[in-house]
Design a protein around this motif. Structure first.
Motif, PDB file in Angstrom:
ATOM      1  N   ASN A 198       0.831  -1.205   0.000  1.00  0.00           N
ATOM      2  CA  ASN A 198       0.000   0.000   0.000  1.00  0.00           C
ATOM      3  C   ASN A 198       0.864   1.253   0.000  1.00  0.00           C
ATOM      4  OD1 ASN A 198      -2.412  -1.434   0.037  1.00  0.00           O
ATOM      5  ND2 ASN A 198      -2.468  -1.536   2.263  1.00  0.00           N
ATOM      6  N   VAL A 199       1.990   1.188   0.706  1.00  0.00           N
ATOM      7  CA  VAL A 199       2.885   2.352   0.749  1.00  0.00           C
ATOM      8  C   VAL A 199       3.459   2.613  -0.644  1.00  0.00           C
ATOM      9  CG1 VAL A 199       4.924   3.362   1.824  1.00  0.00           C
ATOM     10  CG2 VAL A 199       3.432   1.865   3.160  1.00  0.00           C
ATOM     11  N   ARG A 200       3.819   1.543  -1.360  1.00  0.00           N
ATOM     12  CA  ARG A 200       4.304   1.707  -2.734  1.00  0.00           C
ATOM     13  C   ARG A 200       3.234   2.400  -3.591  1.00  0.00           C
ATOM     14  NH1 ARG A 200       4.955  -2.271  -7.181  1.00  0.00           N
ATOM     15  NH2 ARG A 200       2.952  -3.045  -6.421  1.00  0.00           N
ATOM     16  N   THR A 201       1.969   2.008  -3.398  1.00  0.00           N
ATOM     17  CA  THR A 201       0.868   2.650  -4.118  1.00  0.00           C
ATOM     18  C   THR A 201       0.787   4.131  -3.782  1.00  0.00           C
ATOM     19  OG1 THR A 201      -0.413   0.594  -4.205  1.00  0.00           O
ATOM     20  CG2 THR A 201      -1.641   2.652  -4.421  1.00  0.00           C
ATOM     21  N   ALA A 202       0.876   4.464  -2.497  1.00  0.00           N
ATOM     22  CA  ALA A 202       0.841   5.868  -2.082  1.00  0.00           C
ATOM     23  C   ALA A 202       1.986   6.644  -2.714  1.00  0.00           C
ATOM     24  CB  ALA A 202       0.908   5.960  -0.560  1.00  0.00           C
TER      25      ALA A 202
ATOM     26  N   LEU B 117      11.213   1.482  -2.283  1.00  0.00           N
ATOM     27  CA  LEU B 117       9.837   1.215  -2.712  1.00  0.00           C
ATOM     28  C   LEU B 117       9.570   1.766  -4.113  1.00  0.00           C
ATOM     29  CD1 LEU B 117       7.933   1.931   0.630  1.00  0.00           C
ATOM     30  CD2 LEU B 117       8.336  -0.297  -0.427  1.00  0.00           C
ATOM     31  N   ALA B 118      10.228   2.878  -4.455  1.00  0.00           N
ATOM     32  CA  ALA B 118      10.045   3.442  -5.791  1.00  0.00           C
ATOM     33  C   ALA B 118      10.533   2.482  -6.870  1.00  0.00           C
ATOM     34  CB  ALA B 118      10.784   4.774  -5.904  1.00  0.00           C
ATOM     35  N   LEU B 119      11.482   1.608  -6.512  1.00  0.00           N
ATOM     36  CA  LEU B 119      12.064   0.686  -7.489  1.00  0.00           C
ATOM     37  C   LEU B 119      11.341  -0.668  -7.524  1.00  0.00           C
ATOM     38  CD1 LEU B 119      15.871   1.358  -6.903  1.00  0.00           C
ATOM     39  CD2 LEU B 119      14.298   2.498  -8.457  1.00  0.00           C
ATOM     40  N   LEU B 120      10.259  -0.802  -6.773  1.00  0.00           N
ATOM     41  CA  LEU B 120       9.490  -2.050  -6.779  1.00  0.00           C
ATOM     42  C   LEU B 120       8.475  -2.013  -7.918  1.00  0.00           C
ATOM     43  CD1 LEU B 120       8.765  -2.907  -3.024  1.00  0.00           C
ATOM     44  CD2 LEU B 120      10.366  -4.005  -4.594  1.00  0.00           C
ATOM     45  N   GLY B 121       8.937  -2.325  -9.113  1.00  0.00           N
ATOM     46  CA  GLY B 121       8.043  -2.329 -10.266  1.00  0.00           C
ATOM     47  C   GLY B 121       8.421  -1.308 -11.310  1.00  0.00           C
ATOM     48  N   TRP B 122       9.355  -0.423 -10.970  1.00  0.00           N
ATOM     49  CA  TRP B 122       9.828   0.579 -11.935  1.00  0.00           C
ATOM     50  C   TRP B 122      11.340   0.667 -11.831  1.00  0.00           C
ATOM     51  CZ3 TRP B 122      12.508   5.074 -10.626  1.00  0.00           C
ATOM     52  CH2 TRP B 122      12.808   5.927 -11.693  1.00  0.00           C
ATOM     53  N   ALA B 123      11.990   0.852 -12.945  1.00  0.00           N
ATOM     54  CA  ALA B 123      13.453   0.938 -12.951  1.00  0.00           C
ATOM     55  C   ALA B 123      13.899   2.213 -13.660  1.00  0.00           C
ATOM     56  CB  ALA B 123      14.062  -0.277 -13.637  1.00  0.00           C
ATOM     57  N   PRO B 124      14.890   2.908 -13.105  1.00  0.00           N
ATOM     58  CA  PRO B 124      15.416   4.104 -13.759  1.00  0.00           C
ATOM     59  C   PRO B 124      16.351   3.704 -14.893  1.00  0.00           C
ATOM     60  CG  PRO B 124      16.663   3.648 -11.775  1.00  0.00           C
ATOM     61  CD  PRO B 124      15.573   2.615 -11.838  1.00  0.00           C
ATOM     62  N   PRO B 125      16.789   4.638 -15.722  1.00  0.00           N
ATOM     63  CA  PRO B 125      17.798   4.317 -16.730  1.00  0.00           C
ATOM     64  C   PRO B 125      19.039   3.720 -16.061  1.00  0.00           C
ATOM     65  CG  PRO B 125      16.886   6.505 -17.117  1.00  0.00           C
ATOM     66  CD  PRO B 125      16.335   6.043 -15.809  1.00  0.00           C
TER      67      PRO B 125
ATOM     68  N   GLU C  17      22.131   3.869 -16.436  1.00  0.00           N
ATOM     69  CA  GLU C  17      23.329   4.671 -16.184  1.00  0.00           C
ATOM     70  C   GLU C  17      23.242   5.524 -14.923  1.00  0.00           C
ATOM     71  OE1 GLU C  17      20.767   6.932 -19.215  1.00  0.00           O
ATOM     72  OE2 GLU C  17      21.421   4.867 -18.848  1.00  0.00           O
ATOM     73  N   VAL C  18      22.037   5.720 -14.366  1.00  0.00           N
ATOM     74  CA  VAL C  18      21.925   6.587 -13.182  1.00  0.00           C
ATOM     75  C   VAL C  18      22.056   5.816 -11.874  1.00  0.00           C
ATOM     76  CG1 VAL C  18      20.465   8.208 -14.429  1.00  0.00           C
ATOM     77  CG2 VAL C  18      19.397   6.461 -13.006  1.00  0.00           C
ATOM     78  N   GLY C  19      22.059   4.491 -11.920  1.00  0.00           N
ATOM     79  CA  GLY C  19      22.202   3.701 -10.706  1.00  0.00           C
ATOM     80  C   GLY C  19      20.902   3.584  -9.944  1.00  0.00           C
ATOM     81  N   GLU C  20      20.986   3.044  -8.720  1.00  0.00           N
ATOM     82  CA  GLU C  20      19.777   2.766  -7.946  1.00  0.00           C
ATOM     83  C   GLU C  20      19.647   3.620  -6.692  1.00  0.00           C
ATOM     84  OE1 GLU C  20      18.292  -1.655  -8.713  1.00  0.00           O
ATOM     85  OE2 GLU C  20      20.139  -1.623  -7.525  1.00  0.00           O
ATOM     86  N   ILE C  21      20.692   4.305  -6.277  1.00  0.00           N
ATOM     87  CA  ILE C  21      20.583   5.214  -5.141  1.00  0.00           C
ATOM     88  C   ILE C  21      20.117   6.559  -5.684  1.00  0.00           C
ATOM     89  CG2 ILE C  21      21.812   6.364  -3.258  1.00  0.00           C
ATOM     90  CD1 ILE C  21      21.464   3.363  -2.849  1.00  0.00           C
ATOM     91  N   LEU C  22      18.825   6.848  -5.444  1.00  0.00           N
ATOM     92  CA  LEU C  22      18.199   8.022  -6.050  1.00  0.00           C
ATOM     93  C   LEU C  22      17.539   8.879  -4.988  1.00  0.00           C
ATOM     94  CD1 LEU C  22      16.525   6.184  -9.058  1.00  0.00           C
ATOM     95  CD2 LEU C  22      18.592   7.579  -9.143  1.00  0.00           C
ATOM     96  N   SER C  23      17.815  10.173  -5.042  1.00  0.00           N
ATOM     97  CA  SER C  23      17.187  11.111  -4.130  1.00  0.00           C
ATOM     98  C   SER C  23      15.728  11.315  -4.525  1.00  0.00           C
ATOM     99  CB  SER C  23      17.924  12.449  -4.164  1.00  0.00           C
ATOM    100  OG  SER C  23      17.748  13.065  -5.434  1.00  0.00           O
ATOM    101  N   ARG C  24      14.989  11.953  -3.644  1.00  0.00           N
ATOM    102  CA  ARG C  24      13.588  12.287  -3.937  1.00  0.00           C
ATOM    103  C   ARG C  24      13.495  13.151  -5.200  1.00  0.00           C
ATOM    104  NH1 ARG C  24       9.472  13.144   0.164  1.00  0.00           N
ATOM    105  NH2 ARG C  24      11.151  12.393   1.443  1.00  0.00           N
ATOM    106  N   GLU C  25      14.425  14.113  -5.323  1.00  0.00           N
ATOM    107  CA  GLU C  25      14.411  15.003  -6.482  1.00  0.00           C
ATOM    108  C   GLU C  25      14.670  14.221  -7.771  1.00  0.00           C
ATOM    109  OE1 GLU C  25      16.079  15.552  -3.627  1.00  0.00           O
ATOM    110  OE2 GLU C  25      14.574  16.988  -2.897  1.00  0.00           O
ATOM    111  N   GLN C  26      15.607  13.270  -7.719  1.00  0.00           N
ATOM    112  CA  GLN C  26      15.884  12.455  -8.903  1.00  0.00           C
ATOM    113  C   GLN C  26      14.688  11.597  -9.267  1.00  0.00           C
ATOM    114  OE1 GLN C  26      19.603  10.843  -7.135  1.00  0.00           O
ATOM    115  NE2 GLN C  26      20.549  11.247  -9.135  1.00  0.00           N
ATOM    116  N   LEU C  27      14.026  11.028  -8.264  1.00  0.00           N
ATOM    117  CA  LEU C  27      12.853  10.191  -8.533  1.00  0.00           C
ATOM    118  C   LEU C  27      11.724  11.016  -9.143  1.00  0.00           C
ATOM    119  CD1 LEU C  27      12.973   7.978  -5.329  1.00  0.00           C
ATOM    120  CD2 LEU C  27      13.187   7.154  -7.671  1.00  0.00           C
ATOM    121  N   LEU C  28      11.549  12.219  -8.652  1.00  0.00           N
ATOM    122  CA  LEU C  28      10.517  13.085  -9.221  1.00  0.00           C
ATOM    123  C   LEU C  28      10.824  13.413 -10.686  1.00  0.00           C
ATOM    124  CD1 LEU C  28       9.806  15.531  -6.265  1.00  0.00           C
ATOM    125  CD2 LEU C  28       8.114  14.132  -7.460  1.00  0.00           C
ATOM    126  N   GLN C  29      12.087  13.479 -11.008  1.00  0.00           N
ATOM    127  CA  GLN C  29      12.477  13.787 -12.377  1.00  0.00           C
ATOM    128  C   GLN C  29      12.356  12.566 -13.287  1.00  0.00           C
ATOM    129  OE1 GLN C  29      16.510  15.165 -12.673  1.00  0.00           O
ATOM    130  NE2 GLN C  29      16.431  15.486 -14.872  1.00  0.00           N
TER     131      GLN C  29
END
Length: 508
Positions: free
Chosen positions: A21-25, A278-286, A288-300
């Motif tokens: 549920n938190v991932r959904t939120a 939780l942001a990476l549970l079902g979605w993956a960033p490019p 080259e940017v890696g997996e440690i992502l700030s809130r600002e990076q995730l929003l982008q």
């Protein structure tokens, strides 16, 4: 004119927030914030028996701890409230009456016993159950008379024939045969709405544009689309997120460990790590940017249309790694503040702590930080500092070896002599004393420092001695619930204990 995005997270206050549920939120929040839209928090508390206000309070606290905020909700208000379903009963009854008057709903007087007989027949014939439709054929006048006479009844929705089709952002085109649904209840005999009906009324009146939720709701969507159709309203866009599985491929549950956000919070996972994970549970960033992502990076970077429909795996080891990474990056003072409650609850530190103790705790946290996967482990990892219990030390074979080695005991005795007249034991004076012992005994490297480590800690391994020595020395001067022996005290205690052990040994 561009559509103003409005999304909602609508938990039921019947327990603690599950990470699914938190991932959904989180996905709803990211989607709304990316588009300058509104994120609405709605409490779905129509389960009167199980809903608790304390769970609602926990939900709000835990979401805020994670870093999510909302534009409308039960605590902040808004133009489309109330935001608890239990406070919207008049609205549901009003819309149910509209459907009844338009012929889309009808009164059903079937008793629970009659319905159970229908279910038994369906089981016996090995087919899915759907309501047989007996009351669907009742004349309106008869149904009205029976209702006015006080006969208990529910309101059912009259399901049309044909297919229900929608384009799901995550799953693509979805088609559902209306024939398998059967006429479903929208209002119970006590006047309370059923989930699918309440949700549609709420989403319609709150002008929700996108419904982002778990795929467990897929079977609800055709029913809700039928209700939108009957009400003459445009439905929102739907996006159904995949199920979260444990590492063994089964649905994430208690047997996999912690599953509630509050559990992770209490264990000492930091919000930035959980937000990222939780942001990476079902979605993956490019890549080259890696997996440690700030809130600002995730929003982008986050893109709802790129969320996978394949199940997401909740990898506890990855979460621990991510949390450890965030812990290492935190300022030491922030970590000291975070671990204080754990050590105070364990009886290791007083409440409150004075300035000297807090400054000393900086050294303690620095010494064990690389061993922490989450903050609650501070209690176990600092046993080597707060406890000096030689009665259990012989459980380590390496300690037994030191006790039985005359050369090792000679090192300890000489070190004690070298430190006896030192005004203050510091890292520098300790090193100098150890260097003199090396010259006197010819022992160096492990042969020199391993016995010293064992004597000072009662263990064969642990943090660096250069860090432990000042921790022990300064700690011995502080007003702690359990006094910490100094370096010299530890050497004396160990030598006395080792002599007793040797004397009691059957081999001597």
């Amino acid at each position: 004119m561009a559509m103003t995005v409005r999304v909602r997270f609508a938990p039921s206050p019947t327990g603690e927030l599950h990470v699914g549920n938190v991932r959904t939120a989180l996905y709803n929040w990211l989607f709304a914030r990316q588009r300058g839209g509104s994120f609405i928090l709605r409490i779905e508390d129509t389960d009167v028996e199980r809903s608790r206000r304390e769970y609602e309070e926990h939900i709000l606290e835990d979401l805020r701890w994670l870093g999510l905020d909302w534009d409308e909700g039960p605590d902040v208000g808004g133009d489309f409230g109330p935001y608890r379903q239990s406070e919207r009963l008049t609205l549901y009854r009003e819309y149910a009456e509209r459907l009844l008057d338009a012929g889309w709903a009808y009164r059903c007087f079937c008793t629970e016993e009659e319905l159970e007989r229908e279910r038994e027949r369906a089981r016996a014939e090995n087919r899915p159950y759907r309501y047989g439709g007996r009351c669907r054929r009742l004349p309106d006048s008869e149904a009205r008379e029976r209702a006015e006479a006080g006969e208990p009844h529910v309101l059912r929705f009259r399901v049309r024939s044909g297919s229900i089709v929608w384009e799901d952002v995550v799953r693509g085109p979805v088609r559902w045969d209306a024939e398998v649904i059967g006429d479903f209840v929208i209002l119970k005999s006590d006047g309370w709405p059923v989930y699918n009906f309440a949700v549609v009324v709420d989403d319609l009146l709150m002008r929700i544009t996108h419904v982002i939720r778990g795929d467990g709701h897929l079977p609800n969507t055709p029913r809700q689309l039928l209700l939108y159709e009957a009400l003459g309203a445009t439905p929102p866009v739907f996006a159904h997120l995949s199920t979260i599985l444990g590492a063994d491929g089964t649905k994430l549950s208690k047997r996999h460990g912690a599953t509630a956000l509050r559990e992770f919070r209490e264990q000492g996972y930091v919000p930035e790590a959980l937000f990222n994970f939780l942001a990476l549970l079902g979605w993956a960033p490019p890549q080259e940017v890696g997996e440690i992502l700030s809130r600002e990076q995730l929003l982008q970077l986050f893109a709802l249309e790129n969320v996978s429909k394949a199940p997401a795996i909740f990898d506890q080891q990855k979460l621990k790694w991510m949390n450890r990474t965030y812990l290492k990056a935190k300022p030491l003072d922030e970590l000291v503040t975070a671990v204080l409650p754990y050590l105070q609850r364990a009886g290791r530190l007083p409440t409150p702590v004075d300035t000297a103790t807090r400054e000393w705790l900086r050294r303690v946290v620095d010494a064990v930080l690389t061993h922490l996967e989450h903050l609650s482990q501070i209690v176990e990892e600092t046993r080597i500092i707060f406890e000096y219990e030689l009665s259990t030390a012989l459980a380590y074979p390496e300690v037994q070896e030191v006790v039985e080695d005359p050369g090792a005991l000679d090192v300890l005795a000489r070190l004690g002599q070298e430190l006896a007249d030192v005004p203050e034991v510091t890292t520098e004076t300790f090193r100098a004393a150890a260097a003199r012992v090396r010259e006197q005994t010819g022992r160096k490297g492990r042969a020199l420092f391993h016995p010293i480590r064992v004597a000072l800690t009662g263990r064969p391994s642990g943090p660096e001695l250069d860090k432990l020595v000042p921790i022990y020395e300064i700690g011995s001067t502080l007003p702690l619930p359990q006094p910490i022996p100094s370096v010299r005290e530890r050497l004396r205690t160990f030598l006395t204990w080792a002599e007793r052990v040797r004397a009691e040994s059957p081999s001597r």
